[in-house]
Design an enzyme around this catalytic site. Structure first.
Site, mmCIF file in Angstrom:
data_model
loop_
_atom_site.group_PDB
_atom_site.id
_atom_site.type_symbol
_atom_site.label_atom_id
_atom_site.label_comp_id
_atom_site.label_asym_id
_atom_site.label_seq_id
_atom_site.Cartn_x
_atom_site.Cartn_y
_atom_site.Cartn_z
ATOM 1 N N LYS A 24 1.225 -1.343 0.138
ATOM 2 C CA LYS A 24 0.050 -0.219 -0.239
ATOM 3 C C LYS A 24 0.937 1.529 0.314
ATOM 4 O O LYS A 24 0.659 2.376 -0.951
ATOM 5 C CB LYS A 24 -0.845 0.383 1.650
ATOM 6 C CG LYS A 24 -1.726 1.148 1.567
ATOM 7 C CD LYS A 24 -2.803 0.680 2.786
ATOM 8 C CE LYS A 24 -3.920 1.858 2.161
ATOM 9 N NZ LYS A 24 -5.055 2.013 3.078
ATOM 10 N N PHE A 25 2.113 1.492 0.755
ATOM 11 C CA PHE A 25 3.258 2.912 1.092
ATOM 12 C C PHE A 25 4.213 2.386 0.074
ATOM 13 O O PHE A 25 4.771 3.044 -0.189
ATOM 14 C CB PHE A 25 3.302 2.486 2.539
ATOM 15 C CG PHE A 25 2.102 2.823 3.608
ATOM 16 C CD1 PHE A 25 2.141 2.242 4.282
ATOM 17 C CD2 PHE A 25 1.383 3.819 3.248
ATOM 18 C CE1 PHE A 25 0.866 2.051 5.470
ATOM 19 C CE2 PHE A 25 0.530 3.588 3.767
ATOM 20 C CZ PHE A 25 0.276 2.695 5.208
ATOM 21 N N ARG A 27 6.666 -0.116 -3.395
ATOM 22 C CA ARG A 27 6.950 -1.829 -3.634
ATOM 23 C C ARG A 27 8.050 -2.363 -3.134
ATOM 24 O O ARG A 27 9.253 -2.194 -2.261
ATOM 25 C CB ARG A 27 6.942 -1.509 -5.269
ATOM 26 C CG ARG A 27 5.827 -0.799 -5.888
ATOM 27 C CD ARG A 27 6.406 -0.231 -7.022
ATOM 28 N NE ARG A 27 5.828 -0.296 -8.249
ATOM 29 C CZ ARG A 27 4.787 -0.745 -8.333
ATOM 30 N NH1 ARG A 27 5.078 -2.287 -8.813
ATOM 31 N NH2 ARG A 27 3.885 0.209 -9.518
ATOM 32 N N ASP A 137 -2.209 -11.090 12.508
ATOM 33 C CA ASP A 137 -2.286 -11.222 11.187
ATOM 34 C C ASP A 137 -1.760 -12.171 10.669
ATOM 35 O O ASP A 137 -1.028 -12.168 9.375
ATOM 36 C CB ASP A 137 -2.309 -10.018 11.000
ATOM 37 C CG ASP A 137 -2.963 -10.087 9.326
ATOM 38 O OD1 ASP A 137 -2.707 -8.175 8.932
ATOM 39 O OD2 ASP A 137 -3.775 -10.801 9.053
ATOM 40 N N LYS A 139 -1.617 -15.221 8.388
ATOM 41 C CA LYS A 139 -2.709 -16.299 7.658
ATOM 42 C C LYS A 139 -1.569 -16.422 6.378
ATOM 43 O O LYS A 139 -0.927 -15.822 5.929
ATOM 44 C CB LYS A 139 -3.355 -15.200 6.836
ATOM 45 C CG LYS A 139 -3.043 -13.547 6.233
ATOM 46 C CD LYS A 139 -3.836 -12.509 6.384
ATOM 47 C CE LYS A 139 -3.235 -10.754 5.842
ATOM 48 N NZ LYS A 139 -4.757 -10.507 5.794
ATOM 49 N N ASN A 142 0.517 -13.552 4.564
ATOM 50 C CA ASN A 142 1.383 -12.838 5.032
ATOM 51 C C ASN A 142 2.625 -14.196 5.792
ATOM 52 O O ASN A 142 3.161 -14.011 6.248
ATOM 53 C CB ASN A 142 1.466 -13.147 6.741
ATOM 54 C CG ASN A 142 0.392 -11.411 6.392
ATOM 55 O OD1 ASN A 142 0.851 -10.482 5.458
ATOM 56 N ND2 ASN A 142 0.111 -10.950 7.862
ATOM 57 N N ASP A 155 4.758 -9.786 8.110
ATOM 58 C CA ASP A 155 3.299 -9.500 8.508
ATOM 59 C C ASP A 155 3.697 -8.659 7.221
ATOM 60 O O ASP A 155 3.863 -7.467 6.735
ATOM 61 C CB ASP A 155 3.557 -8.236 9.565
ATOM 62 C CG ASP A 155 2.628 -7.821 9.719
ATOM 63 O OD1 ASP A 155 1.811 -7.210 11.111
ATOM 64 O OD2 ASP A 155 1.449 -7.820 9.130
ATOM 65 N N THR A 173 -8.816 -10.264 5.193
ATOM 66 C CA THR A 173 -9.891 -11.007 5.294
ATOM 67 C C THR A 173 -10.136 -11.232 6.698
ATOM 68 O O THR A 173 -9.631 -11.633 7.852
ATOM 69 C CB THR A 173 -9.386 -12.997 4.729
ATOM 70 O OG1 THR A 173 -10.103 -13.287 5.618
ATOM 71 C CG2 THR A 173 -7.931 -13.182 5.452
#
Ligand SMILES: O=C(O)Cn1ncc2ncnc(NCCc3cnc(NC(=O)Nc4cccc(Cl)c4)s3)c21
Length: 245
Positions: A24-25, A27, A137, A139, A142, A155, A173
């Site tokens: 999101k922030f 690459r 988190d 999953k 990750n 993470d 999710t």
């Protein structure tokens, strides 16, 4: 606080091979250190974006926590540097790629592989918990695979991947959230990570999450503990383990 010229020096020290993923922030790139030939993953964060998202504290905390973790089952953090516009994090490169992709490709793991993976995640969580850190988190999205198929817990943070078949809703999710995280009242503890280890092992064995449903129904089913029963093909030992965590 390296001066810009040192940062250019730092960056110049690396040859960028290919982009690995999109966060999101910023690459993540596969890079090679020119002098030593050392290969690692370079995560580039955009300062303006972080400020816009009011996420300075989150990034500071990620660097602080990650730089204090050294464990074969946790994606290593090698260091960081920044210039006026960007923050650069040097991370271990996990050539085996994302567990999420492997699990989707093969459908589900054998009990042996599921057990091996569950143990490695448990050991990584032990390391985190021994430093009083909760992952919160855990999953498949990750978790990465190392060169020899060993698991690397990471993470990705808020990194919302490019649109793909991931189960990301706004904040990832819901499948893995334990009941206490769904009810705003409760103060959650490290047991959150134990719950997710159970959900993860279930998904290794079955190929889908135990409460997989529409977001509304997933919430209800998690709170009620109404999980899809494990198939009869799953051994009693494996069932007992999943029911115990
Ligand atoms: O990029 C892709 O899509 C896949 N890919 N493929 C190979 C590969 N090798 C390395 N990294 C990749 N991606 C970057 C993943 C991360 C980004 N940011 C992180 N930060 C973090 O793990 N922090 C952290 C903080 C505290 C505790 C803990 Cl356990 C973790 S990990 C790779």
């Amino acid at each position: 606080d390296p001066a810009p010229k040192q940062v250019c020096l730092h960056l110049g020290m690396f040859e960028i091979d290919k982009p690995l993923g999109k966060g999101k922030f910023g690459r993540v790139y596969l890079v090679k250190h020119r002098v030593s030939g050392f290969v690692c993953a370079l995560k580039v964060l955009n300062k303006a974006e972080i400020i816009r998202e009011n996420a300075e504290k989150h990034v500071r905390r990620e660097i602080e926590v990650h730089s204090n973790l050294r464990h074969p089952g946790i994606l290593a953090f090698y260091g960081w540097f920044h210039d006026t516009r960007r923050i650069f994090l040097l991370l271990e490169y996990a050539p085996g790629g994302e567990l999420f992709r492997v699990l989707r490709r093969v459908g589900r793991f054998s009990e042996r592989r599921a057990a091996t993976c569950a143990v490695q995640v448990a050991q990584a969580l032990n390391c985190l918990h021994s430093k009083n850190v909760m992952h919160r988190d855990i999953k498949p999205e990750n978790i990465l695979f190392g060169l020899h198929g060993e698991l690397k817990v990471a993470d990705f943070g808020y990194s919302v991947h490019a649109p793909s078949n991931r189960r990301d809703t706004l904040c990832g999710t819901l499948d893995y959230l334990p009941p206490e995280m769904l009810s705003t009242k409760a103060k959650y503890t490290k047991a959150v990570d134990q719950w997710t280890l159970g959900v993860l092992t279930y998904e290794f064995l079955v190929g889908e999450a135990p409460f997989e449903d529409t977001p509304f129904m997933t919430r209800k089913r998690i709170i009620k503990g109404d999980m899809t029963p494990l198939p009869d093909s799953v051994s009693t030992e494996a069932k007992d383990f999943v029911h115990s965590v």
